[in-house]
Design an enzyme around this catalytic site. Structure first.
Site, PDB file in Angstrom:
ATOM      1  N   LYS A  99       0.793  -1.385  -0.209  1.00  0.00           N
ATOM      2  CA  LYS A  99       0.532   0.251  -0.041  1.00  0.00           C
ATOM      3  C   LYS A  99       0.386   1.530   0.155  1.00  0.00           C
ATOM      4  O   LYS A  99       1.413   2.077   0.872  1.00  0.00           O
ATOM      5  CB  LYS A  99      -0.913  -0.060   1.113  1.00  0.00           C
ATOM      6  CG  LYS A  99      -1.923   1.430   0.957  1.00  0.00           C
ATOM      7  CD  LYS A  99      -2.308   1.441   2.188  1.00  0.00           C
ATOM      8  CE  LYS A  99      -1.438   2.470   2.946  1.00  0.00           C
ATOM      9  NZ  LYS A  99      -1.133   3.792   2.534  1.00  0.00           N
ATOM     10  N   GLU A 137      10.008   2.267  10.168  1.00  0.00           N
ATOM     11  CA  GLU A 137      10.680   3.352  10.352  1.00  0.00           C
ATOM     12  C   GLU A 137       9.721   3.936  10.205  1.00  0.00           C
ATOM     13  O   GLU A 137       9.145   4.612   9.394  1.00  0.00           O
ATOM     14  CB  GLU A 137      11.447   2.663   8.696  1.00  0.00           C
ATOM     15  CG  GLU A 137      12.028   1.962   8.441  1.00  0.00           C
ATOM     16  CD  GLU A 137      13.606   1.802   8.614  1.00  0.00           C
ATOM     17  OE1 GLU A 137      14.601   2.596   9.726  1.00  0.00           O
ATOM     18  OE2 GLU A 137      14.412   0.748   9.304  1.00  0.00           O
ATOM     19  N   CYS A 181      13.701  11.263   6.147  1.00  0.00           N
ATOM     20  CA  CYS A 181      13.476  11.061   7.764  1.00  0.00           C
ATOM     21  C   CYS A 181      15.253  11.366   8.705  1.00  0.00           C
ATOM     22  O   CYS A 181      15.340  12.201   9.455  1.00  0.00           O
ATOM     23  CB  CYS A 181      13.527   9.626   8.038  1.00  0.00           C
ATOM     24  SG  CYS A 181      14.415   8.336   6.273  1.00  0.00           S
ATOM     25  N   GLU A 206      10.219  16.995  14.367  1.00  0.00           N
ATOM     26  CA  GLU A 206      10.465  16.914  12.687  1.00  0.00           C
ATOM     27  C   GLU A 206       9.130  17.662  12.329  1.00  0.00           C
ATOM     28  O   GLU A 206       8.279  17.685  11.394  1.00  0.00           O
ATOM     29  CB  GLU A 206      10.083  15.306  12.395  1.00  0.00           C
ATOM     30  CG  GLU A 206      10.905  15.401  10.808  1.00  0.00           C
ATOM     31  CD  GLU A 206      10.585  14.012  10.910  1.00  0.00           C
ATOM     32  OE1 GLU A 206       8.789  13.403  10.680  1.00  0.00           O
ATOM     33  OE2 GLU A 206      10.931  13.025  10.316  1.00  0.00           O
TER      34      GLU A 206
END
Ligand code: NAD
Length: 487
Positions: free
Chosen positions: A186, A260, A294, A393
């Site tokens: 997906k 992750e 990331c 972040e």
């Protein structure tokens, strides 16, 4: 569809899903859209998988796992198929790079360099499958024989984000298939094109029916997939918020899960570092893909005494970053990927200002762009480690320069984060760099640079994730250990 307008070879059947080895009509009548971050125009409308579509894909993957040949093939046989997929992907690298640039706004100069990682991953896991200790013969104390075997974990859901759409899928699919798992993929609803290309390569490589299934969808159908009792394992890359939710859902039935997640990585410039040698890595890795990566080095820690030297050099270089059309081969930085990313990043820039940090460069929209989600690369100085911009972040081209007093202070500040994904240490003494790297609470560190190599493990400490992708550890994610004793 307007995909061709930006040099992208359209997928063969974006109006269908790849399920059970065939391109099938959706049951769903919901549609998703891919929007160009440069023109803000819709470049592709395509169907979103519903729960009923997910059921079909899961059933196909289940059938392929329980009754098909894939998990029972020799690793060498599976490796042959993976090498064929790698070969077919290698033939489509230009398309894959163009699709990445079109959907994400990542500069073509970068996507062309990075797309080779996809065939590399399939070849790497093909080679590894042939040498991996799937069967290890041991002896008990009573002299009896024991075989410790690694079996595929089962039907895996591979859920990926939009920033690096194919490589993050390739990590999962290549390792999962090498182990003998079957996959329901997906991809992110905003960036489906490369997943379609991968499905086409898998079809052409002749993998058995149902081994790989593609059902693009958003969060709701994704949630259904994760909750499904026939899914043995979820391999997820995305935000920490979604990762926590998925981990909690999987915990209820102890489904295997690897995550992750986000990052807020620190680069420590030690007092003995030659800043001019650190600069090229910081220029590339503090805000790659407009900061939407990331492992970006978004917190740069510099000794108090050398702050001005660093800021002058870094800001001088950042001010020369060429922002523009990502398809222009001279462009270093394209737009942010989505309107919601633009407002998120603008919100953080405002928060930084409000908290008293100083903008050394950037902070606004670049001149001359009426359309597109463009933002200037932005450097904050006078940042305190507990400020929002130093803790959260941002996922945009916003870097915080933070000063430290001594080595202990640098390590404390680097570790002052709920994340722990990546990091770097710059020094003229690599042994000293290694010692500092050992003390950083983070999944990977580079001494004097920034390296992410798919043949070596990558992943997070703390809220940056669980498990590792890449390297042999990436294959460990997809196996269960079984002990068979001979009495
Ligand atoms: P996101 O968490 O919003 O979505 C990621 C994927 O998960 C998408 O496919 C989305 O549809 C799906 N999803 C979201 N909620 C779900 C749910 N409840 N159940 C099932 N599926 C769900 O993240 P994003 O905005 O697409 O990506 C950006 C994030 O990804 C950043 O935080 C970034 O740091 C992280 N990321 C991490 C890595 C890594 O390797 N650690 C790599 C790239 C991106």
């Amino acid at each position: 569809m307007n995909v061709m307008a930006r040099k992208v070879e359209a997928p063969k059947a974006p109006e269908k899903f790849f399920i059970g080895g065939e391109w099938v009509q959706p049951i769903s009548n919901k549609m998703l859209e891919v929007v160009s971050p440069v023109t803000e125009e819709v470049v592709l409308s395509y169907p979103e998988a519903s729960q009923a579509d997910m059921d079909r894909a899961i059933a196909a993957a289940r059938q392929a796992f329980d009754n098909g040949p894939w998990p029972r093939m020799s690793p060498a046989e599976r490796a042959g198929y993976l090498r064929k997929v790698a070969e077919l992907l290698a033939e489509r690298l230009d398309d894959i790079a163009n699709a990445w640039t079109l959907q994400v706004g990542a500069p073509i100069m970068l996507t062309k360099k990075l797309v080779g990682q996809n065939p590399t991953l399939f070849n790497y896991y093909a080679d590894l499958a042939e040498s991996y200790p799937f069967v290890d013969e041991r002896k008990r104390d009573d002299g009896g024989k024991v075989k410790v075997v690694k079996e595929p974990v089962g039907v895996c859901a591979a859920i990926t984000p939009w920033n690096a759409p194919l490589v993050l899928l390739s990590y999962k699919v290549a390792a999962g298939l090498a182990a003998g798992c079957t996959i329901v993929a997906k991809p992110s609803p905003e960036t489906p094109l490369e997943a379609y290309m991968l499905a086409e390569c898998i079809e052409k490589a002749g993998l058995p029916k149902g081994v790989f299934n593609l059902v693009p969808a958003g969060r709701e159908s994704g949630d259904y997939l994760v909750r499904h009792p026939e899914i043995d394992k979820v391999a997820f890359t995305g935000s920490t918020a979604a990762g926590k939710h998925i981990a909690a859902v999987c915990a209820e039935r102890l489904a295997r899960v690897s995550l992750e997640l986000g990052g807020k990585s620190a680069a420590i410039l030690l007092d003995d570092a030659d800043f001019s040698k650190a600069l090229p890595s910081l220029m590339i890795y503090s805000m790659p893909i407009t900061g939407q990566v990331c492992f970006s080095l978004t917190r740069i820690l510099v000794p108090e005494a050398r702050k001005q030297e660093f800021v002058d050099m870094f800001v001088g270089a950042v001010s020369h970053i060429k922002v523009g059309d990502p398809f222009d081969p001279e462009t270093h930085m394209g737009p942010l990927t989505m309107a919601r990313q633009l407002s998120r990043v603008q919100g953080y820039i405002e928060a930084g200002r409000g908290e008293g940090a100083k903008i050394a460069c950037g902070g606004g929209r670049p001149a001359g762009f009426d359309k597109g989600y463009f933002i200037e690369p932005t450097v904050f100085t006078d940042v305190e480690p507990d400020m929002k911009i130093a803790q959260e972040e941002i996922f945009g081209p916003v870097v915080s320069v933070i000063t430290y007093k001594d080595e202990e202070d640098a390590i404390r500040k680097a570790n002052n984060s709920t994340y722990g994904l990546s990091g770097a240490v710059f020094t003229s003494n690599p042994e000293r760099g290694y010692e500092i790297a050992r003390r950083m609470r983070t999944g990977s560190v580079t001494v004097n640079g920034m390296i992410v190599d798919p043949k070596h493990p990558f992943g997070g400490f703390k809220q940056s994730g669980m498990g590792r992708e890449g390297g042999p550890e990436g294959l460990d994610n997809y196996v269960e250990t079984k002990t068979i004793h001979f009495a």
